[in-house]
Design a protein around this motif. Structure first.
Motif, short mmCIF file in Angstrom:
data_model
loop_
_atom_site.label_atom_id
_atom_site.label_comp_id
_atom_site.label_asym_id
_atom_site.label_seq_id
_atom_site.Cartn_x
_atom_site.Cartn_y
_atom_site.Cartn_z
N GLU A 20 47.01 19.72 43.14
CA GLU A 20 47.95 20.09 42.30
C GLU A 20 49.24 20.57 42.93
N ILE A 21 49.99 19.55 42.66
CA ILE A 21 51.07 20.88 43.19
C ILE A 21 52.09 21.46 41.83
N MET A 22 51.72 23.26 42.72
CA MET A 22 52.35 24.26 41.77
C MET A 22 53.97 24.68 42.17
N GLN A 23 55.15 23.97 41.96
CA GLN A 23 56.34 23.97 41.92
C GLN A 23 56.71 25.16 41.66
N ASP A 24 56.86 26.31 42.73
CA ASP A 24 57.77 27.65 42.40
C ASP A 24 58.69 28.19 42.54
N GLU A 25 59.66 28.90 43.06
CA GLU A 25 61.15 29.49 43.68
C GLU A 25 60.20 29.89 45.06
N VAL A 26 60.57 29.79 46.57
CA VAL A 26 59.95 30.17 47.66
C VAL A 26 61.06 31.04 48.88
N ASN A 27 60.95 32.33 48.75
CA ASN A 27 62.00 32.96 49.50
C ASN A 27 62.12 32.50 51.22
N VAL A 28 62.62 31.47 51.59
CA VAL A 28 62.62 30.98 52.92
C VAL A 28 63.03 32.53 53.75
N THR A 29 63.57 33.45 53.16
CA THR A 29 63.66 34.01 54.63
C THR A 29 62.50 35.14 55.19
N GLU A 30 60.94 35.41 53.75
CA GLU A 30 59.91 35.45 54.64
C GLU A 30 59.23 34.79 55.43
N LEU A 31 59.12 33.81 55.72
CA LEU A 31 58.62 32.33 55.84
C LEU A 31 58.82 32.96 57.86
N PRO A 32 59.50 33.85 58.19
CA PRO A 32 60.01 34.25 60.04
C PRO A 32 58.70 35.41 59.84
N PHE A 78 49.61 16.89 51.81
CA PHE A 78 50.54 17.99 51.65
C PHE A 78 52.19 17.72 51.78
N THR A 79 52.00 17.46 52.83
CA THR A 79 53.90 16.98 53.19
C THR A 79 54.34 16.09 52.23
N ARG A 80 53.34 14.60 51.97
CA ARG A 80 53.27 13.43 50.52
C ARG A 80 54.14 14.09 49.61
N LEU A 81 52.53 14.49 49.43
CA LEU A 81 53.10 15.56 47.54
C LEU A 81 54.44 16.38 48.08
N LEU A 82 54.71 16.93 48.86
CA LEU A 82 56.07 17.65 48.35
C LEU A 82 57.21 17.31 48.64
N GLY A 83 57.09 15.67 48.62
CA GLY A 83 57.94 14.72 48.56
C GLY A 83 58.72 14.81 50.19
N SER A 137 64.81 8.63 43.29
CA SER A 137 65.19 9.04 45.14
C SER A 137 63.72 9.34 45.61
N SER A 138 63.73 8.22 46.72
CA SER A 138 62.49 8.07 47.97
C SER A 138 62.42 9.31 48.06
N TYR A 139 61.49 10.64 47.56
CA TYR A 139 61.45 11.88 48.22
C TYR A 139 59.90 12.00 48.37
N ALA A 140 59.01 11.14 47.14
CA ALA A 140 57.39 10.69 47.74
C ALA A 140 57.15 9.88 48.85
N GLN A 141 58.17 8.83 49.09
CA GLN A 141 58.23 8.40 50.83
C GLN A 141 56.80 8.82 51.17
N ASP A 142 55.72 7.89 52.20
CA ASP A 142 55.18 8.34 53.29
C ASP A 142 55.00 8.37 54.25
N GLN A 143 56.12 9.01 55.47
CA GLN A 143 56.52 8.33 56.68
C GLN A 143 56.61 8.87 57.83
N ILE A 144 56.05 8.59 58.52
CA ILE A 144 55.43 9.08 59.91
C ILE A 144 56.11 8.85 60.90
#
Length: 925
Positions: A574-586, A715-720, A751-758
Motif C-alpha cells: 500500500e502506498i501511504m502518501q504524505d508530505e515528504v521534506n526533500v531538504t532532509e534527504l541529503p 516501488f517506482t511504478r507504484l509511486l507513478g 496522466s501517464s504517471y503510472a507508466q512502467d518505463q525503464i
C-alpha cells in the motif's frame, strides 16, 4: 515447541527479557543484603562512636568540676567555680544521653548506674563540702579533708568505673565490626554465585534460541538446495513448521514456484498443441488432433469442436470432431448463431464456464459404467475478431485458472491454423477443378474450334478462373508466411522458457549461497561461543558477537528483499502518501552512507539544487528505500573514485519523452552517479527484472540475489515514476529516478504517471544544465568550520556528564553501557519531571539525551521547561524519538531540541551527533 510459534525478533526479545528478569531478581537479593549491611555499618558508626564520645564528655565534666573545686580552694578566686558549676550542670545531661544509647544492654546500664552513684557521692562528700568549707574559711576542716584523702579515693573509683565501662563498649564495637566483615564476605559469595547462575542461564537461553532460529533456516536452505539439484522440479514445495519470518520466506518461495510452474505448464502445453498443426491439410484431421490433444491437458472427459459453415446462406456451427463424444444420441450436431450455449458463445466471443451441471446434461461412458461431469467449458476460436469455431469441454472436476489461461492463449493460434488449412483445401479444390477443366478442354478441342464464340466465352471464363486461382495462390502464400511467423514465435517462446528456467536455476543457486553465507558465520561463531567454557578473551567475544550481528542483519535484509518483491507481485503493498521534506534527504543519505564512503576511501557528496521544492507529496518510506538500494549498489560496484547524488527538477523535454504528456506539474529527477565497473549494453535491459543479474553465477565477484533493482522498479511504478540508466563499462553508471509530486498526480487523473518505463542507454552522461548547485553537508547546520581542532573520542567524551531521560529500563541499560565505555558519566531520570528537578539542583551537564514518550512529563514539555523555565538555552539536547513522522524533526526543534535521532538507535549515528554538540560546547567554553 513454544518457540516455533514465535517470530525471530520475539524469540530474541524473549531471551533478553528472561535474562533481565534473572538480573532483576539477583539485584533484589543483593540490594537486600547491601541494605542490611549498610544498617550494621550505620549502627557502628553512629551508635558506638556516639557512646565513646559521650563517656569521654562525662569524664571531662567530672574533671572540670574537680579542677574548678581545687582552683577555688587553693586561690580563693570564685572564677574557678565557673568550670565547676558548668560541669555540675552538664554531667547529668551527658549521663542521660549515654543511658538512652545503652538502654538495650542491661549489664552496661547497671555499670552506668554505679557510675552515677559514685559521681553523686563525690559531689556530696567532696565537691560541695570543700566549697562550703572554703566559703566559711574553715581551713582546719579543709586540711582535715585533704589529709584523709576522701575525694581522691572517690575520684579514683570513678575513673576505674569509667575505664571498665569504655573497655566493655570497645569489646562490643569490635564484635560488631567482625560481624560486618563476615556479612561482607557472605555478600561477595552470594554475588558471585548469582553471577555464575545467571551466566549459565544466559548460555542455555542463547543455545535454545539460536537452535530454534537456525534449525528452521536449515530446513529452508536444504529445500532450496534440493530444488536446485533437481534441475527445475517446480512441483517441489518447502515445508516449514515454524511461524516466524522463515515461514513467510518459505511461503513466498512456494508462491513463486507455483507461479513459475503454472507459466511453465502453459508454455509447454502451447508448444505441444502448436506442433500438431504442421503438415495437416485437412480441417477434420486438424480438429480431431486438436481436441484429442487439448482434452487430456485440461483433464476433460468430453470434448467437441464445432466449425463455422454456411448452409443455404445461413451461418451455423457444425460438429466436426470430438473426444469421447460419440454415442450421445440426444446431443445436437449443429447450432445456429445465437442458438444454445454454443451459438451464444460464438456471438458473444467469450468463454462460458458452468459448474455443478445437472445429472442428465451429458454422460461419460466407459466399459465399467457411466459418469456425470460436473463442469462445462465453452470457448470461441477467434481470428481477427471473427468466431471461426467453438469448442465444448466437460470434466468430472472443476477447471482451474491455468486451464482457462491455456484456452485463452490457444484461441487465436488454433483459429489461424483453421484458416490456413481451409485456405489450403480451397486451393487444392480449385487446382483439382482446373485440372478437370483442362482435361475437358483437351477432349473437346475440335468441338471448341467449330464453336468459336463459345470457345471465346469459355476462354474468358478460363482467364477469370486463372485470375481467381492466382489470387487464391497469393492468399495461400500469405497464409504460409503467417504460419512461418507463428512457428518463429513458438520457437521464441520456447527460447524464453528455457532462458526463464536458467534464470530461475541461477536465482535458486544464488539464494542458497546467499542464505548459507551469513548462516554459516552465525552457526560457527555461536558454536565457538557456546563451547568456549569461559576461556575466550572478552575482545574475541565482542568481535564474534559483532560478526554474528552483522550476519544476522545480512540475512534479515535478504529476507526483507524477497518478502518486499513477493508483496509487490501479490498486490499487497500500500502506498501511504504524505508530505515528504526533500531538504532532509541529503542529511539522511549522508548520515547513512558517509561511513561506507570513508571505509572504501571514496568521495561522496549530495547536491540539492536551489529550485527544488522543500516539500512534495509521495510515500517517503518507499522513496528512501529506492534511494538506499540505488546508493548501496553504487558503493557496492565502485572501488575507486566517487559516488554522488543530485536532486533537481526534471527538464520539460525529458518529462514529455518519458511520461508522454505536457511538462506541467513538479517531477523530481534524483541522479545516483558512480565511477564503478559499469553495465554492458546487452545486459542493461535485464537488470531490473527479478532474479536477473549481469553475472548470475555463484562464483561471481559481487554477491546479491538480483532483487534490489527489481524492487526499485516496482516501488517506482507504484509511486507513478520511472527509472533511467546510463552506463559505460569501466567508466561508471548513472541511475536517474523521476518521481512526480503527488499533489499534481491527483489533479491529473488522466496522466501517464503510472507508466512502467525503464529506459537504458550506453551514451556518456551529459553535464547538468542550468542553475547553480551547492553541496549540503550534515554538519553545515551546526556552524562548525573546517579549521576547528579535531578532538578524538577519548579527548571529547572522557569526563563528560550526560543526563539520560528515559523510562524504558532496557534502553537505559543499553545506552548507559555504551556511553560509559566512552568514559562518559551518565545520570538517569525516568521522566521529564525528574530531569527538571536534577537540572534545578545541578544545571552544569554537558549534554541531555531526551526521550519523547514518557509518563508524568513527556519530552516536549520537559524541553520547553528547560529552555523557558530554567533558561538553559545553550545546553545541548538531543531528542530520542520512536516516531517516524515527516514533521517530527520540526516538532522536536520547536520544543527546544538541539537535534534529534529516531529509534531504533544506531550508536555510531548517536555518537556522531554527540561529537557535533560536544565539540560546539568545547568551542563556546
Amino acid at each position: 515447541m513454544f518457540t516455533s510459534l514465535l517470530k525471530i525478533k520475539p524469540k530474541i526479545m524473549l531471551g533478553y527479557v528472561f535474562i533481565l528478569i534473572c538480573l532483576g531478581l539477583a539485584l533484589l537479593v543483593v540490594s537486600s543484603r547491601v541494605t542490611d549491611l549498610q544498617k550494621e555499618v550505620s549502627y557502628v558508626s553512629s551508635h558506638d562512636m556516639d557512646v565513646h564520645d559521650q563517656v569521654h564528655s562525662l569524664l571531662k565534666n567530672i574533671l572540670d568540676m574537680e579542677t574548678g573545686m581545687r582552683g577555688y580552694v587553693i586561690t580563693g578566686n570564685e572564677q574557678y567555680l565557673d568550670s565547676y558549676y558548668e560541669g555540675s550542670r552538664n554531667w547529668q545531661v551527658t549521663y542521660d544521653h549515654i543511658h538512652q544509647l545503652i538502654s538495650d544492654n542491661p549489664s552496661q546500664v547497671q555499670s552506668l548506674d554505679a557510675i552515677e552513684e559514685t559521681i553523686k557521692s563525690w559531689l556530696k562528700t567532696s565537691g560541695e563540702y570543700v566549697i562550703r568549707m572554703k566559703k566559711d574559711n574553715n581551713t582546719a576542716a579543709i586540711n582535715e579533708f585533704f589529709k584523709q584523702n576522701t575525694g581522691k579515693k572517690t575520684m579514683d573509683q570513678l575513673r576505674t568505673q569509667l575505664d571498665t565501662f569504655l573497655v566493655t563498649e570497645k569489646v562490643l564495637t569490635s564484635t560488631r565490626v567482625e560481624q560486618i566483615s563476615k556479612s561482607n564476605y557472605n555478600l561477595k559469595v552470594v554475588l558471585f554465585t548469582i553471577l555464575g547462575l545467571i551466566s549459565i542461564i544466559a548460555i542455555v537461553v542463547a543455545l535454545i534460541l539460536s537452535n530454534s532460529i537456525t534449525n528452521t533456516i536449515k530446513q529452508v536452505t536444504r529445500k532450496i538446495r534440493d530444488i536446485t539439484v533437481m534441475e527445475g522440479n517446480l512441483a517441489s514445495r518447502i515445508e516449514v513448521r515454524t511461524n516466524d519470518e522463515i515461514r513467510e520466506l518459505a511461503e513466498a518461495t512456494n508462491e513463486l514456484l507455483a507461479s513459475l510452474e503454472k507459466t511453465s505448464w502453459i508454455q509447454s502445453s502451447i508448444t505441444e498443441v502448436s506442433t500438431l498443426y504442421q503438415g495437416i491439410r485437412d480441417i477434420t484431421v486438424l480438429s480431431e488432433a486438436f481436441i484429442q490433444k487439448l482434452a487430456p491437458l485440461l483433464e476433460a472427459s468430453y470434448g467437441v469442436v464445432y466449425l463455422k459453415q454456411y448452409e443455404g446462406g445461413q451461418l451455423s456451427y457444425v460438429k466436426i470432431a470430438g473426444y469421447a463424444a460419440y454415442g450421445q444420441n440426444h446431443a445436437s450436431t449443429s447450432f445456429l448463431s445465437g442458438e444454445g450455449l454454443v451459438g451464444q458463445c460464438a456471438v458473444d466471443k467469450r468463454i462460458f464456464l458452468m459448474d455443478n451441471l445437472p445429472d442428465n446434461h451429458v454422460k461419460i461412458t466407459s466399459g465399467l459404467g457411466i459418469s456425470t461431469p460436473r463442469s462445462l467449458l465453452v470457448a470461441p476460436i477467434l481470428v481477427d475478431g471473427r468466431t471461426e469455431a467453438v469448442i465444448e469441454l466437460a470434466s468430472l472436476h472443476q477447471f482451474e485458472s491455468k486451464h482457462l489461461t491455456l484456452i485463452d492463449s490457444l484461441q487465436e493460434k488454433f483459429g489461424t491454423a483453421i484458416t490456413s488449412v481451409r485456405s489450403r483445401m480451397e486451393v487444392e479444390r480449385l487446382l483439382s477443378e482446373s485440372q478437370m477443366l483442362t482435361e475437358e478442354l483437351q477432349a473437346q478441342s475440335e468441338e471448341l474450334q467449330t464453336q468459336s464464340e463459345e470457345l471465346q466465352m469459355q476462354q474468358e471464363q478460363l482467364r477469370m478462373t486463372n485470375e481467381f486461382l492466382e489470387e487464391q495462390n497469393q492468399f495461400a502464400e500469405q497464409k504460409a508466411t503467417e504460419l512461418e511467423k507463428a512457428k518463429d514465435e513458438l520457437e521464441e517462446y520456447s527460447l524464453q522458457l528455457k532462458t526463464s528456467s536458467q534464470y530461475k536455476s541461477d536465482f535458486l543457486a544464488n539464494m542458497s549461497h546467499e542464505l548459507r553465507t551469513p548462516l554459516n558465520s552465525i552457526m560457527i561463531l555461536s558454536q565457538m561461543l557456546a563451547e568456549s567454557n569461559g576461556d575466550m578473551q572478552m575482545s574475541e567475544v565482542v568481535e564474534y558477537s559483532r560478526v554474528v550481528n552483522a550476519a544476522g542483519h545480512d540475512l534479515l535484509s535478504l529476507i526483507d528483499d524477497i518478502l518486499d518483491l513477493s508483496k509487490v507481485e501479490a498486490g499487497k503493498i500500500e502506498i501511504m502518501q504524505d508530505e515528504v521534506n526533500v531538504t532532509e534527504l541529503p542529511q539522511s543519505m549522508e548520515l547513512m552512507f558517509a561511513p561506507v564512503a570513508a571505509k572504501k576511501e571514496l568521495d561522496f557528496q549530495v547536491i540539492l539544487e536551489p529550485d527544488v521544492p522543500s516539500v512534495i507529496v509521495t510515500d517517503g518510506q518507499r522513496l528512501q528505500q529506492i534511494l538506499k538500494n540505488l546508493l548501496s549498489n553504487a558503493f557496492k560496484f565502485t572501488e575507486t573514485g566517487s559516488v554522488s547524488m543530485r536532486i533537481a527538477l526534471a527538464e520539460s523535454a525529458r518529462i514529455k519523452e518519458l511520461f508522454n504528456r505536457d511538462p506541467e506539474g513538479t517531477i523530481l529527477a534524483i541522479s545516483i552517479k558512480d565511477t564503478g565497473i559499469g553495465i554492458p549494453i546487452d545486459k542493461q535491459h535485464i537488470i531490473f527484472e527479478a532474479f536477473q543479474q549481469v553475472d548470475g553465477t555463484t562464483n561471481r565477484q559481487y554477491g546479491g540475489t538480483g532483487l534490489g533493482l527489481s524492487i526499485c522498479r516496482e516501488f517506482t511504478r507504484l509511486l507513478g515514476g520511472t527509472i533511467v540508466v546510463k552506463s559505460e563499462l569501466q567508466v561508471g553508471s548513472t541511475f536517474t529516478l523521476y518521481i512526480p509530486d503527488g499533489k499534481e498526480a491527483l489533479s491529473h487523473p488522466g496522466s501517464s504517471y503510472a507508466q512502467d518505463q525503464i529506459a537504458a542507454s550506453s551514451e556518456q552522461e551529459n553535464s547538468y544544465r542550468g542553475g547553480s548547485s551547492y553541496s549540503k553537508s550534515f554538519f553545515s547546520e551546526e556552524g562548525l568550520s573546517l579549521d576547528e581542532p579535531i578532538h578524538t573520542d577519548a579527548q571529547l567524551f572522557e569526563g563528560k556528564t550526560v543526563l539520560l531521560v528515559d523510562d524504558d529500563a532496557r534502553n537505559v541499560f543499553a545506552l548507559v553501557s555504551a556511553l560509559e565505555v566512552k568514559g562518559i558519566t551518565v545520570v538517569v531520570a525516568e521522566n521529564g519531571k525528574e530531569a527538571i528537578d536534577l537540572l534545578t539542583v545541578k544545571p552544569d551537564y554537558d549534554l541531555v539525551l531526551m526521550d519523547i514518550m514518557m509518563p508524568v512529563m513527556g519530552g516536549y514539555d520537559a524541553m520547553k521547561e528547560i529552555r523557558e523555565g530554567l533558561e538553559l538555552r545553550h545546553l545541548p539536547i538531543i531528542a530520542l524519538t520512536a516516531k517516524a513522522m515527516k514533521s517530527e524533526k520540526e516538532k522536536c526543534l520547536e520544543a527546544g531540541a538541539s537535534d534529534y535521532i529516531t529509534k531504533p538507535l544506531q550508536m555510531e549515528q548517536l555518537f556522531s551527533l554527540m561529537r557535533v554538540w560536544l565539540t560546539k560546547q568545547v568551542k563556546q567554553h
